[in-house]
Design an enzyme around this catalytic site. Structure first.
Site, mmCIF file in Angstrom:
data_model
loop_
_atom_site.group_PDB
_atom_site.id
_atom_site.type_symbol
_atom_site.label_atom_id
_atom_site.label_comp_id
_atom_site.label_asym_id
_atom_site.label_seq_id
_atom_site.Cartn_x
_atom_site.Cartn_y
_atom_site.Cartn_z
ATOM 1 N N ILE A 154 -22.922 -59.785 -11.222
ATOM 2 C CA ILE A 154 -21.463 -59.700 -11.113
ATOM 3 C C ILE A 154 -20.799 -60.850 -11.859
ATOM 4 O O ILE A 154 -19.888 -60.647 -12.665
ATOM 5 C CB ILE A 154 -21.035 -59.688 -9.631
ATOM 6 C CG1 ILE A 154 -21.539 -58.415 -8.955
ATOM 7 C CG2 ILE A 154 -19.517 -59.791 -9.515
ATOM 8 C CD1 ILE A 154 -21.396 -58.419 -7.450
ATOM 9 N N ARG A 234 -18.479 -63.025 -0.401
ATOM 10 C CA ARG A 234 -18.479 -62.854 1.041
ATOM 11 C C ARG A 234 -17.443 -63.801 1.644
ATOM 12 O O ARG A 234 -17.260 -64.923 1.174
ATOM 13 C CB ARG A 234 -19.862 -63.150 1.634
ATOM 14 C CG ARG A 234 -20.897 -62.049 1.411
ATOM 15 C CD ARG A 234 -20.580 -60.835 2.290
ATOM 16 N NE ARG A 234 -21.613 -59.815 2.235
ATOM 17 C CZ ARG A 234 -21.613 -58.791 1.396
ATOM 18 N NH1 ARG A 234 -20.635 -58.679 0.518
ATOM 19 N NH2 ARG A 234 -22.582 -57.891 1.444
ATOM 20 N N ASP A 258 -11.088 -60.275 -1.626
ATOM 21 C CA ASP A 258 -11.404 -58.919 -1.170
ATOM 22 C C ASP A 258 -12.201 -58.957 0.132
ATOM 23 O O ASP A 258 -12.581 -57.912 0.643
ATOM 24 C CB ASP A 258 -12.225 -58.190 -2.253
ATOM 25 C CG ASP A 258 -12.455 -56.722 -1.927
ATOM 26 O OD1 ASP A 258 -11.480 -56.029 -1.583
ATOM 27 O OD2 ASP A 258 -13.624 -56.265 -1.991
ATOM 28 N N GLU A 263 -14.327 -60.149 9.114
ATOM 29 C CA GLU A 263 -13.857 -58.797 8.838
ATOM 30 C C GLU A 263 -14.624 -57.711 9.583
ATOM 31 O O GLU A 263 -14.160 -56.575 9.714
ATOM 32 C CB GLU A 263 -13.944 -58.502 7.342
ATOM 33 C CG GLU A 263 -15.361 -58.408 6.801
ATOM 34 C CD GLU A 263 -15.396 -58.122 5.303
ATOM 35 O OE1 GLU A 263 -16.046 -57.159 4.909
ATOM 36 O OE2 GLU A 263 -14.748 -58.863 4.536
ATOM 37 N N HIS A 295 -11.841 -55.273 1.306
ATOM 38 C CA HIS A 295 -13.245 -55.096 0.900
ATOM 39 C C HIS A 295 -13.413 -53.768 0.144
ATOM 40 O O HIS A 295 -14.304 -52.968 0.422
ATOM 41 C CB HIS A 295 -14.173 -55.123 2.121
ATOM 42 C CG HIS A 295 -15.573 -55.555 1.782
ATOM 43 N ND1 HIS A 295 -16.323 -56.368 2.598
ATOM 44 C CD2 HIS A 295 -16.370 -55.286 0.708
ATOM 45 C CE1 HIS A 295 -17.517 -56.571 2.065
ATOM 46 N NE2 HIS A 295 -17.556 -55.931 0.909
ATOM 47 N N ALA A 297 -13.658 -53.627 -3.327
ATOM 48 C CA ALA A 297 -14.138 -53.839 -4.694
ATOM 49 C C ALA A 297 -15.211 -52.829 -5.092
ATOM 50 O O ALA A 297 -15.280 -52.398 -6.244
ATOM 51 C CB ALA A 297 -14.668 -55.254 -4.855
ATOM 52 N N PHE A 298 -16.059 -52.435 -4.145
ATOM 53 C CA PHE A 298 -17.164 -51.525 -4.452
ATOM 54 C C PHE A 298 -16.710 -50.072 -4.567
ATOM 55 O O PHE A 298 -17.485 -49.215 -5.032
ATOM 56 C CB PHE A 298 -18.230 -51.610 -3.349
ATOM 57 C CG PHE A 298 -17.838 -50.889 -2.093
ATOM 58 C CD1 PHE A 298 -18.291 -49.598 -1.845
ATOM 59 C CD2 PHE A 298 -16.987 -51.476 -1.171
ATOM 60 C CE1 PHE A 298 -17.916 -48.922 -0.698
ATOM 61 C CE2 PHE A 298 -16.620 -50.819 -0.020
ATOM 62 C CZ PHE A 298 -17.080 -49.535 0.221
#
Length: 329
Positions: A154, A234, A258, A263, A295, A297-298
């Site tokens: 990444i 994270r 993100d 969370e 969260h 991004a994926f």
């Protein structure tokens, strides 16, 4: 194989069903795995879990007692499962290591650009028929000094994108990527030197015992004033209260993230009751210099496709008595 899919989301179920093609008996439930829901796995050969699920030692012991033999994660990260305990219990565990680093890297740049160019504020102003630009002034990314913490898959893609913007790129990692150094002029320096140099810091590290709360009060005080931090790794890599204090005290320009360290059980769900959100999260949401996404991004079609394909591959290997190449030690 009879498999219970915990934390199943509406957006991912069609991909999982498409790649399953009836080979495995899948049951989807919205519940996240925890000590209270582990009993739902009774009678299943395997389970599939997501990053918000709790596969701590006591939960793993319950799963073993209920007859579960296999755990396939629908994520690359596996900090939510204690592998040593799983190994001791004889549970086989696999992840999805390469679902789409492009999705995460591109979201990091999305957060950076959206924060810098005040996109959310601009949209809010326009809805109020306010077309003035006084509050919407950003800065050029060209020639800005950007630091990347972690240059794995990444982080390396983030560097490539930033190179296209004409940024001066610094990095810190335990391993130097020769391609980034030689072809993109990435300068690998110490964390302290990084803090002294960069205008923007992008976090792309895995969560480990070494990186937990790496970005704390001490780290933040070393940063140049008015640094912008982008986090697509994270939440627990940063100490969130320290981030908020640095923002309030004027040491930090902004925080675009993100992820959030608490969370689990909150992100991926709709909460009509504000009491479901802790005070720190509410501070993040309401802070004028924070841009927070849930969260996501994926969440691209390509990533979901790859997650589903690899999840079914892991299950196929175990069903046939083979070793999955994604099996975790």
């Amino acid at each position: 194989m009879k498999v219970l899919v915990f934390s199943a989301k509406k957006f991912e179920i069609p991909f999982l069903e498409q790649w399953n093609t009836g080979r495995h008996q899948l049951t989807f439930i919205e519940d996240r795995l925890c000590s209270e829901t582990a009993m739902k796995a009774l009678g299943y050969d395997g389970i599939s879990i997501f990053s918000a699920d709790d596969a701590s030692p006591n939960v793993l012991e319950m799963l073993k007692d209920f007859g579960v033999q296999y755990i396939t994660l629908r994520s690359a990260g596996y900090d939510n499962i204690q592998l040593s305990k799983a190994r001791k219990l004889g549970l086989k565990v696999a992840n999805v290591p390469d679902y789409s680093p492009f999705a995460i890297a591109e979201h990091a740049i999305t957060l950076l650009l959206a924060y810098n160019r005040k996109i959310v504020l601009a949209q809010e102003q326009i809805k109020q028929r306010d077309f003035t630009l006084d509050s919407l002034v950003g800065f050029d990314l060209n020639k800005k000094k950007v630091g990347i913490l972690g240059t794995g898959k990444i982080g390396s893609l983030v560097a490539k994108i930033l190179y296209g913007f004409g940024c001066v790129i610094y990095a810190n990692d335990t391993r130097i990527n020769p391609y980034l150094k030689e072809q993109l002029n990435v300068d690998y320096i110490s964390k302290d030197a990084l803090c002294n140099e960069v205008d923007i810091l992008i976090v792309c590290l895995p969560l480990t015992s070494e990186t937990h709360h790496l970005i704390d009060d001490v780290f933040l005080q070393k940063l140049k004033k008015d640094t912008l931090i982008v986090n697509v790794a994270r939440g627990a890599i940063v100490k969130t209260d320290a981030i908020l204090d640095a923002l309030d005290n004027g040491y930090l320009k902004g925080y675009a993230s993100d992820v959030y360290d608490k969370e689990s059980g909150v992100f991926f769900y709709k909460h009509s009751n504000k009491n479901a959100l802790d005070d720190t999260l509410l501070r993040l949401i309401n802070h004028p210099r924070v841009l927070l996404t849930p969260h996501q991004a994926f969440a691209t079609q390509e990533a979901l496709h790859n997650i589903a394909e690899t999840t079914m591959y892991n299950l196929d290997c175990w069903e046939e008595g083979l070793h999955s190449t994604n099996q975790l030690p």
